[in-house]
Design a protein around this motif. Sequence first.
Motif, PDB file in Angstrom:
ATOM      1  N   LEU A  67     109.649  29.989   4.116  1.00 37.24           N
ATOM      2  CA  LEU A  67     110.113  30.511   5.406  1.00 37.24           C
ATOM      3  C   LEU A  67     110.925  29.472   6.158  1.00 37.24           C
ATOM      4  CD1 LEU A  67     109.943  32.954   7.349  1.00 37.24           C
ATOM      5  CD2 LEU A  67     107.895  31.910   8.324  1.00 37.24           C
ATOM      6  N   GLY A  71     114.438  30.794   5.203  1.00 36.10           N
ATOM      7  CA  GLY A  71     114.563  31.783   6.266  1.00 36.10           C
ATOM      8  C   GLY A  71     115.955  31.795   6.875  1.00 36.10           C
ATOM      9  N   SER A  89     115.013  36.843   3.880  1.00 29.65           N
ATOM     10  CA  SER A  89     113.989  37.109   4.881  1.00 29.65           C
ATOM     11  C   SER A  89     113.650  38.586   4.954  1.00 29.65           C
ATOM     12  CB  SER A  89     114.466  36.625   6.259  1.00 29.65           C
ATOM     13  OG  SER A  89     114.713  35.237   6.249  1.00 29.65           O
TER      14      SER A  89
END
Length: 230
Positions: A67, A71, A89
Motif C-alpha cells: 500500500l 498505492g 489500488s
Amino acid sequence: MFLTPLEWQALLLSLKISSVAVAVSLPFGIALAWLLARRDFVGKSLLDGVIHLPLVLPPVVIGYLLLVVMGRRGPVGSWLFDTFGVSFSFNWKGAALASAVVAFPLLVRAIRLSIELVDKRLEAAARTLGASPWRVFFTVTLPLILPGIVSGLVLAFARSLGEFGATITFVSNIPGETQTIPLAMFSFIETPGAEQSVARLCVIAIAISLISLFGSEWLSRRMKRRMGQQ
C-alpha cells in the motif's frame, strides 16, 4: 451445493487472480532461481533473504508495504499511474500483485532446488559443442527442470488461492473486484445465517487445492517418465 451469484464471483475471481499471479511471476521466478543456483556474487545471501521474506513476514505487513509503495500516492504506484495509467489500488490487479508477492518464494524455491539437481557436466558438454549460454539453458537446463517448474507453479497457485491478509490490507474487500474466496468467507462468517455459504466455499477451496496437488504430481511423474525414455 448450488452457488449464489456472489459465491460464483468469488470463485471465478480467485481463479483469475491466482492464474495471473503465477503466470506473471514465472519468468522472474525462473531467472532468480537460476541466478541463486548457478552464480556466486556479493549480496547473494541478502537477495535470497529478501526473496524468502514473505514466508516469515505477517501478510498484513506485506499488504501495508504494498500500500505504501504501490498505492496511488506511493513512489512506484504514483509513477506507474502518471506514466502508464496503471493503478493497483483497490482492484483485481492489486490483488494479483499481493498474491504474487506472497507466493513468489515458494515458486523460486521449488525451481531453484530443481536447477541444483541438474548435472552441471551436461551443461558444460553442451557449451563445449558450441552452444551459447541461452541455447544451453533452453535446450538442456529447462527441459530437465520442468517437473520443478510444475511443482513451483502449483504451490504458488495454491498459496495465491488462499491469500487473505496482504490482499485485504492492500486492496480491501470489494465484491466482484477484490473479494476472493478467503475474503468472501470472512464476510460470510460475519453475516448471520450465512453458514452454508461459508461451508460451500470451504469445500470448493479444498477441492481446488487437492485437484491442483494431484494434477501436479501426475504431471511431474509423466514428465519424468518421458525424460527417462529419451
